[in-house]
Design a protein around this motif. Sequence first.
Motif, mmCIF file in Angstrom:
data_model
loop_
_atom_site.group_PDB
_atom_site.id
_atom_site.type_symbol
_atom_site.label_atom_id
_atom_site.label_comp_id
_atom_site.label_asym_id
_atom_site.label_seq_id
_atom_site.Cartn_x
_atom_site.Cartn_y
_atom_site.Cartn_z
ATOM 1 N N ARG A 177 -12.007 -0.049 4.417
ATOM 2 C CA ARG A 177 -12.959 0.880 5.053
ATOM 3 C C ARG A 177 -12.304 1.586 6.235
ATOM 4 N N ASN A 178 -11.544 0.848 7.037
ATOM 5 C CA ASN A 178 -10.867 1.456 8.186
ATOM 6 C C ASN A 178 -9.844 2.486 7.746
ATOM 7 N N LEU A 179 -9.087 2.158 6.708
ATOM 8 C CA LEU A 179 -8.080 3.075 6.190
ATOM 9 C C LEU A 179 -8.714 4.370 5.700
ATOM 10 N N LEU A 180 -9.796 4.252 4.958
ATOM 11 C CA LEU A 180 -10.490 5.441 4.457
ATOM 12 C C LEU A 180 -11.065 6.261 5.610
ATOM 13 N N ALA A 181 -11.640 5.583 6.605
ATOM 14 C CA ALA A 181 -12.222 6.294 7.748
ATOM 15 C C ALA A 181 -11.150 7.057 8.521
ATOM 16 N N LEU A 182 -9.946 6.512 8.592
ATOM 17 C CA LEU A 182 -8.858 7.169 9.321
ATOM 18 C C LEU A 182 -8.243 8.340 8.559
ATOM 19 N N SER A 183 -8.365 8.326 7.228
ATOM 20 C CA SER A 183 -7.589 9.294 6.453
ATOM 21 C C SER A 183 -8.406 10.281 5.625
ATOM 22 N N LEU A 224 0.839 -1.191 0.000
ATOM 23 C CA LEU A 224 0.000 0.000 0.000
ATOM 24 C C LEU A 224 0.875 1.242 0.000
ATOM 25 N N VAL A 225 0.439 2.257 -0.730
ATOM 26 C CA VAL A 225 1.050 3.590 -0.665
ATOM 27 C C VAL A 225 -0.080 4.518 -0.261
ATOM 28 N N TRP A 226 0.063 5.169 0.914
ATOM 29 C CA TRP A 226 -1.046 5.956 1.450
ATOM 30 C C TRP A 226 -0.511 7.014 2.393
ATOM 31 N N SER A 227 -1.333 8.023 2.642
ATOM 32 C CA SER A 227 -0.987 9.023 3.642
ATOM 33 C C SER A 227 -1.215 8.397 5.019
ATOM 34 N N CYS A 228 -0.166 8.268 5.791
ATOM 35 C CA CYS A 228 -0.241 7.602 7.089
ATOM 36 C C CYS A 228 -1.129 8.398 8.049
ATOM 37 N N PRO A 229 -2.097 7.734 8.687
ATOM 38 C CA PRO A 229 -2.955 8.426 9.654
ATOM 39 C C PRO A 229 -2.197 8.948 10.873
ATOM 40 N N HIS A 230 -1.013 8.407 11.134
ATOM 41 C CA HIS A 230 -0.248 8.825 12.316
ATOM 42 C C HIS A 230 0.748 9.940 11.997
ATOM 43 N N CYS A 231 1.617 9.719 11.018
ATOM 44 C CA CYS A 231 2.644 10.733 10.726
ATOM 45 C C CYS A 231 2.201 11.722 9.653
ATOM 46 N N GLY A 232 1.103 11.414 8.933
ATOM 47 C CA GLY A 232 0.559 12.340 7.948
ATOM 48 C C GLY A 232 1.326 12.418 6.645
ATOM 49 N N LYS A 233 2.314 11.557 6.453
ATOM 50 C CA LYS A 233 3.126 11.591 5.239
ATOM 51 C C LYS A 233 2.729 10.467 4.295
ATOM 52 N N LEU A 234 2.882 10.720 2.993
ATOM 53 C CA LEU A 234 2.642 9.688 1.999
ATOM 54 C C LEU A 234 3.765 8.666 2.121
ATOM 55 N N LYS A 235 3.420 7.440 2.493
ATOM 56 C CA LYS A 235 4.429 6.415 2.767
ATOM 57 C C LYS A 235 4.005 5.074 2.192
ATOM 58 N N GLU A 236 4.990 4.204 2.035
ATOM 59 C CA GLU A 236 4.721 2.819 1.694
ATOM 60 C C GLU A 236 4.362 2.075 2.972
#
Length: 156
Positions: free
Chosen positions: A115-121, A25-37
């Motif tokens: 769904r969880n990933l989308l809800a967090l971000s 996955l490549v996504w904006s991390c809900p914790h650090c807020g950066k686009l990460k792998e």
Amino acid sequence: MNFLDLAGHIFFRLETRQKDSGVCLVWSCPHCGKLKEFHLTEVRSAFTLLGRQCSRATELLDFRCSGCGYEIRVDPSERPLVERLREITRRFKEGQLGPEAYKNAIRQLPARFARNLLALSETWKCPTCGEESPVNFSSCWKCQSNRLPFRDNERA
């Protein structure tokens, strides 16, 4: 520590094996807020007695941010969907999918982790007070106004 406690620590052990199965996955991390792998981390654990397994192995799956280590739990029953996500991510990284097509492909996955990933971000803006609320809220957290208008694919 008495003799029985010591013997228990020597003879009984929780054996844990952890494996990094690569980028899923490549996504904006809900914790650090950066686009990460995010790497898929597989963990298997079982109790052993004198080196022999004496309990059924437990499997855990997590997506782990390569930047801060934040983990998103994945139900092991969703492994086939993880493999679909891995393929979608490969296509995105190779330039076959643009950012919006990539996000839409993830939205289409019938997986709890998606769904969880989308809800967090992701968030939506309240039409009444302008406050941002998580995408999984159907009403504003601040003023309790309903989220309007609903798109056809958002109805329950």
